[in-house]
Motif scaffolding. Structure first.
Motif, PDB file in Angstrom:
ATOM      1  N   VAL A 406      35.896 -43.744  10.367  1.00 20.45           N
ATOM      2  CA  VAL A 406      34.898 -43.902  11.425  1.00 20.45           C
ATOM      3  C   VAL A 406      33.520 -43.754  10.788  1.00 20.45           C
ATOM      4  O   VAL A 406      33.275 -42.826  10.026  1.00 20.45           O
ATOM      5  N   ARG A 407      32.614 -44.665  11.129  1.00 25.37           N
ATOM      6  CA  ARG A 407      31.284 -44.676  10.527  1.00 25.37           C
ATOM      7  C   ARG A 407      30.218 -44.305  11.555  1.00 25.37           C
ATOM      8  O   ARG A 407      30.405 -44.554  12.751  1.00 25.37           O
ATOM      9  N   PRO A 408      29.111 -43.710  11.145  1.00 19.62           N
ATOM     10  CA  PRO A 408      27.995 -43.541  12.070  1.00 19.62           C
ATOM     11  C   PRO A 408      27.623 -44.895  12.669  1.00 19.62           C
ATOM     12  O   PRO A 408      27.512 -45.891  11.957  1.00 19.62           O
ATOM     13  N   GLY A 409      27.474 -44.920  13.984  1.00 20.51           N
ATOM     14  CA  GLY A 409      27.212 -46.175  14.683  1.00 20.51           C
ATOM     15  C   GLY A 409      28.429 -46.731  15.383  1.00 20.51           C
ATOM     16  O   GLY A 409      28.295 -47.547  16.305  1.00 20.51           O
ATOM     17  N   ASP A 410      29.623 -46.306  14.969  1.00 25.30           N
ATOM     18  CA  ASP A 410      30.835 -46.701  15.678  1.00 25.30           C
ATOM     19  C   ASP A 410      30.972 -45.894  16.966  1.00 25.30           C
ATOM     20  O   ASP A 410      30.319 -44.867  17.153  1.00 25.30           O
ATOM     21  N   MET A 411      31.863 -46.326  17.849  1.00 25.34           N
ATOM     22  CA  MET A 411      32.122 -45.640  19.113  1.00 25.34           C
ATOM     23  C   MET A 411      33.548 -45.083  19.121  1.00 25.34           C
ATOM     24  O   MET A 411      34.487 -45.770  18.688  1.00 25.34           O
ATOM     25  N   VAL A 412      33.689 -43.858  19.610  1.00 26.32           N
ATOM     26  CA  VAL A 412      35.017 -43.278  19.785  1.00 26.32           C
ATOM     27  C   VAL A 412      35.159 -42.803  21.227  1.00 26.32           C
ATOM     28  O   VAL A 412      34.177 -42.399  21.854  1.00 26.32           O
ATOM     29  N   THR A 413      36.370 -42.867  21.730  1.00 23.85           N
ATOM     30  CA  THR A 413      36.653 -42.355  23.069  1.00 23.85           C
ATOM     31  C   THR A 413      37.452 -41.065  22.927  1.00 23.85           C
ATOM     32  O   THR A 413      38.467 -41.035  22.208  1.00 23.85           O
ATOM     33  N   VAL A 414      36.989 -40.007  23.591  1.00 22.53           N
ATOM     34  CA  VAL A 414      37.610 -38.693  23.456  1.00 22.53           C
ATOM     35  C   VAL A 414      37.706 -38.022  24.821  1.00 22.53           C
ATOM     36  O   VAL A 414      37.012 -38.401  25.761  1.00 22.53           O
ATOM     37  N   GLU A 415      38.568 -37.001  24.891  1.00 18.84           N
ATOM     38  CA  GLU A 415      38.648 -36.169  26.087  1.00 18.84           C
ATOM     39  C   GLU A 415      38.045 -34.810  25.776  1.00 18.84           C
ATOM     40  O   GLU A 415      38.413 -34.170  24.786  1.00 18.84           O
ATOM     41  N   ILE A 416      37.110 -34.365  26.616  1.00 13.89           N
ATOM     42  CA  ILE A 416      36.440 -33.086  26.398  1.00 13.89           C
ATOM     43  C   ILE A 416      37.386 -31.939  26.753  1.00 13.89           C
ATOM     44  O   ILE A 416      37.973 -31.911  27.845  1.00 13.89           O
ATOM     45  N   THR A 417      37.525 -30.986  25.833  1.00 14.55           N
ATOM     46  CA  THR A 417      38.452 -29.866  26.037  1.00 14.55           C
ATOM     47  C   THR A 417      37.760 -28.517  26.137  1.00 14.55           C
ATOM     48  O   THR A 417      38.360 -27.539  26.600  1.00 14.55           O
ATOM     49  N   TYR A 418      36.499 -28.427  25.679  1.00 10.72           N
ATOM     50  CA  TYR A 418      35.811 -27.129  25.672  1.00 10.72           C
ATOM     51  C   TYR A 418      34.315 -27.367  25.790  1.00 10.72           C
ATOM     52  O   TYR A 418      33.787 -28.362  25.283  1.00 10.72           O
ATOM     53  N   ALA A 419      33.620 -26.431  26.429  1.00  7.01           N
ATOM     54  CA  ALA A 419      32.167 -26.546  26.598  1.00  7.01           C
ATOM     55  C   ALA A 419      31.478 -25.271  26.156  1.00  7.01           C
ATOM     56  O   ALA A 419      31.924 -24.162  26.468  1.00  7.01           O
ATOM     57  N   ALA A 420      30.400 -25.429  25.418  1.00  8.30           N
ATOM     58  CA  ALA A 420      29.490 -24.341  25.066  1.00  8.30           C
ATOM     59  C   ALA A 420      28.135 -24.684  25.688  1.00  8.30           C
ATOM     60  O   ALA A 420      27.935 -25.800  26.193  1.00  8.30           O
ATOM     61  N   PRO A 421      27.175 -23.757  25.697  1.00  8.76           N
ATOM     62  CA  PRO A 421      25.895 -24.065  26.344  1.00  8.76           C
ATOM     63  C   PRO A 421      25.173 -25.282  25.777  1.00  8.76           C
ATOM     64  O   PRO A 421      24.481 -25.984  26.512  1.00  8.76           O
ATOM     65  N   HIS A 422      25.352 -25.561  24.474  1.00 11.53           N
ATOM     66  CA  HIS A 422      24.567 -26.635  23.861  1.00 11.53           C
ATOM     67  C   HIS A 422      25.405 -27.735  23.233  1.00 11.53           C
ATOM     68  O   HIS A 422      24.865 -28.610  22.558  1.00 11.53           O
ATOM     69  N   HIS A 423      26.721 -27.708  23.406  1.00 13.46           N
ATOM     70  CA  HIS A 423      27.549 -28.790  22.887  1.00 13.46           C
ATOM     71  C   HIS A 423      28.895 -28.801  23.589  1.00 13.46           C
ATOM     72  O   HIS A 423      29.265 -27.852  24.286  1.00 13.46           O
ATOM     73  N   LEU A 424      29.608 -29.892  23.400  1.00 14.69           N
ATOM     74  CA  LEU A 424      30.956 -30.056  23.927  1.00 14.69           C
ATOM     75  C   LEU A 424      31.924 -30.260  22.765  1.00 14.69           C
ATOM     76  O   LEU A 424      31.533 -30.743  21.700  1.00 14.69           O
ATOM     77  N   LEU A 425      33.196 -29.904  22.975  1.00 16.75           N
ATOM     78  CA  LEU A 425      34.234 -30.114  21.973  1.00 16.75           C
ATOM     79  C   LEU A 425      35.323 -31.018  22.526  1.00 16.75           C
ATOM     80  O   LEU A 425      35.712 -30.893  23.698  1.00 16.75           O
ATOM     81  N   ALA A 426      35.814 -31.908  21.678  1.00 10.73           N
ATOM     82  CA  ALA A 426      36.999 -32.709  21.978  1.00 10.73           C
ATOM     83  C   ALA A 426      37.995 -32.375  20.875  1.00 10.73           C
ATOM     84  O   ALA A 426      37.964 -32.954  19.786  1.00 10.73           O
ATOM     85  N   GLU A 427      38.867 -31.408  21.163  1.00 12.75           N
ATOM     86  CA  GLU A 427      39.742 -30.859  20.119  1.00 12.75           C
ATOM     87  C   GLU A 427      41.030 -31.651  19.943  1.00 12.75           C
ATOM     88  O   GLU A 427      41.734 -31.480  18.945  1.00 12.75           O
ATOM     89  N   GLY A 428      41.350 -32.526  20.888  1.00 11.62           N
ATOM     90  CA  GLY A 428      42.550 -33.343  20.771  1.00 11.62           C
ATOM     91  C   GLY A 428      42.305 -34.558  19.900  1.00 11.62           C
ATOM     92  O   GLY A 428      41.199 -34.779  19.382  1.00 11.62           O
ATOM     93  N   PRO A 429      43.319 -35.393  19.737  1.00  3.85           N
ATOM     94  CA  PRO A 429      43.145 -36.606  18.944  1.00  3.85           C
ATOM     95  C   PRO A 429      42.190 -37.593  19.616  1.00  3.85           C
ATOM     96  O   PRO A 429      42.107 -37.644  20.849  1.00  3.85           O
ATOM     97  N   VAL A 430      41.476 -38.346  18.804  1.00  5.93           N
ATOM     98  CA  VAL A 430      40.594 -39.392  19.320  1.00  5.93           C
ATOM     99  C   VAL A 430      41.442 -40.444  20.021  1.00  5.93           C
ATOM    100  O   VAL A 430      42.465 -40.902  19.491  1.00  5.93           O
ATOM    101  N   LEU A 431      41.067 -40.836  21.224  1.00  4.91           N
ATOM    102  CA  LEU A 431      41.864 -41.766  22.020  1.00  4.91           C
ATOM    103  C   LEU A 431      41.729 -43.200  21.531  1.00  4.91           C
ATOM    104  O   LEU A 431      42.687 -43.974  21.577  1.00  4.91           O
TER     105      LEU A 431
END
Length: 481
Positions: A406-431
């Protein structure tokens, strides 16, 4: 806006034969592009110049240039405090930098050139874009507001708008190069059209940019509540490529303080805009700027600000302690708030906004989002085996690195699994992974052979790099938006 000005300076210098300096050895040229919004900008500049003095003394022929708003403000003061500086240039003549450097070298004395009005619209200058996939596009320069805390209109001048055709032509050229996201810039970006005699020029520009084939994301910063009209909200809601993200500077929630600031709206008007935006775009992420401790601010005034923060539920905020800027009306006001009081209020505001940011981010858990893969956004990506990027609403998302490249500029689809005040995490596999022209452009840029130094090198060291803001937010304008 300052970042984009720095891109123009880099482009100018590379066009003149300069090459970015490497990590080893002393650079031949160091350029400081300065801001004048807060007091610590002065302190950092002169501290950095002091650190460079011994470097210059041991490196014959090295040059130092200082430009931007602080240079426009301080002028000859810079050379008086740091006589080893070679060039001082203002906000209206950045295109003159290569010639001023050459003149300083020939005449063996400092060159100070500060113009009082814009000579050439900056977007006509060569630009060395830092990103292959996202770009800044200035649609106006200057500001017609007279906020009492802000010195920028005095330094940048009155608003001047670019012709819509020129803006759209620049965007089309960027898209042809592989860019898929643009951010429209203006000191007061949604006042665009005041210089053209068209009050709906900004919404029309958003809609026209949305018709450009290949452009996937459009953002803008920073608007002013005074000029934020219903046609702009409609354009945002009805143009698929305009992201549902808004940076709307509040500054204060107190009507009394807003009047003292010469802000042309009041609390109810501000909250009314927020309500309309959320009615049209329920998923909109809204950020803001807030000043704590403006002269005369009472506890009751501060509580009004806290009330607006609770009602507006900003995704995040740039929060500032009031900084007295010589040359502004606010600097001469009585009832300057004691530092200890300002600090205590600031801490309370930060705590409240952190709580709200976290609660709002938790609402994203379980959502499936398309992320524009970024470069350099995740400082711990290597250690965590993750990549990072931005959601459509500009939230920062860290996600598990997929097996396929995956390169900067590409698009990935993910499911959000965790939230912090200033970022989100998608800890599962990229969809899914969508390779894009922007990723191709990034890859092509990486494949280019490194340029060989041609005598003179452009040094952009990280000396005295400013600390991160207490609350991360999208790039807001330079000052009193």
């Amino acid at each position: 806006m300052n970042v984009h000005d720095s891109e123009r300076l880099s482009g100018l210098l590379e066009d003149a034969g300069y090459v970015k300096a490497g990590q080893d050895g002393d650079p031949d040229l160091v350029v400081f592009n300065t801001c004048a919004v807060r007091e610590n900008a002065d302190n950092k500049l002169y501290g950095n110049l002091g650190q460079l003095a011994p470097v210059k003394s041991r490196h014959k022929g090295m040059q130092i240039a200082v430009g931007g708003c602080l240079a426009q403000k301080d002028r000859d003061t810079i050379v008086q405090k740091a006589p080893w500086v070679d060039v001082v240039f203002g906000t209206h003549n950045i295109g003159h930098l290569p010639a001023l450097l050459e003149r300083a070298a020939v005449e063996k004395k400092a060159q100070v050139e500060i113009l009082e009005s814009l000579e050439t619209f900056p977007s006509t200058l060569p630009t060395r874009r830092e990103s292959a996939y996202a770009a800044w596009v200035a649609i106006s320069v200057g500001c017609n507001n007279t906020c009492t805390f802000c010195i920028v209109p005095a330094l940048r001048g009155k608003e001047e708008d670019r012709r819509p055709g020129d803006v759209l032509a620049e965007i089309e050229a960027l898209v042809d190069e592989g860019v898929i996201e643009v951010t429209l810039l203006g000191q007061n970006v949604n006042a665009y059209g005041s210089d053209l005699g068209d009050r709906e020029a900004f919404s029309k520009l958003l809609r026209a940019a949305g018709q450009i084939e290949g452009l996937e994301r459009i953002r803008f910063t920073s608007p002013h509540p005074r000029d934020f009209t219903d046609d702009v909200i409609a354009a945002m809601a009805e143009t698929p490529t305009v992201m549902h993200q808004l940076h709307m500077p509040l500054q204060s929630g107190s009507d009394r303080i807003l009047k003292a600031m010469r802000r042309s709206y009041r609390q109810e008007r501000f909250l009314g805009i927020i309500r309309k935006v959320r009615e049209a775009m329920p998923d909109a992420a809204i950020s803001t700027d807030i000043i704590v401790g403006f002269p005369g601010e009472t506890e009751e005034d501060f509580e009004e600000t806290m009330h607006v923060v609770r009602e507006a539920r900003f995704t995040n905020a740039f929060t500032f302690q009031y900084s007295k800027r010589p040359g502004t009306p606010a600097a001469e006001m009585e009832e300057q708030v004691p530092k200890a009081v300002v600090q205590a209020r600031y801490d309370r505001l930060i705590a409240l906004q952190e709580e709200i940011s976290w609660e709002e981010n938790k609402k994203q858990v379980g959502r499936t989002l398309e992320i524009l893969v970024a470069e350099g956004e995740g400082k711990k990506d290597d250690k965590t085996d993750r990549l990072s990027g931005r959601a459509p609403d500009n939230r920062l998302v860290h996600f598990t690195k997929p097996a396929e490249p995956v390169r900067p500029g590409d698009m990935v689809t993910v499911e959000i699994t965790y939230a912090a005040p200033h970022h989100l995490l998608a800890e599962g596999p990229v969809l899914s992974v969508r390779r894009t022209r922007a990723g191709d452009a990034w890859e092509k840029r990486q494949a280019k052979p490194a340029a060989k130094p041609a005598g003179v090198m452009l040094g952009l060291p990280g000396i005295g790099a400013p600390a991160s803001l207490p609350l991360a937010a999208p790039a807001g304008g330079c000052c009193g938006d």
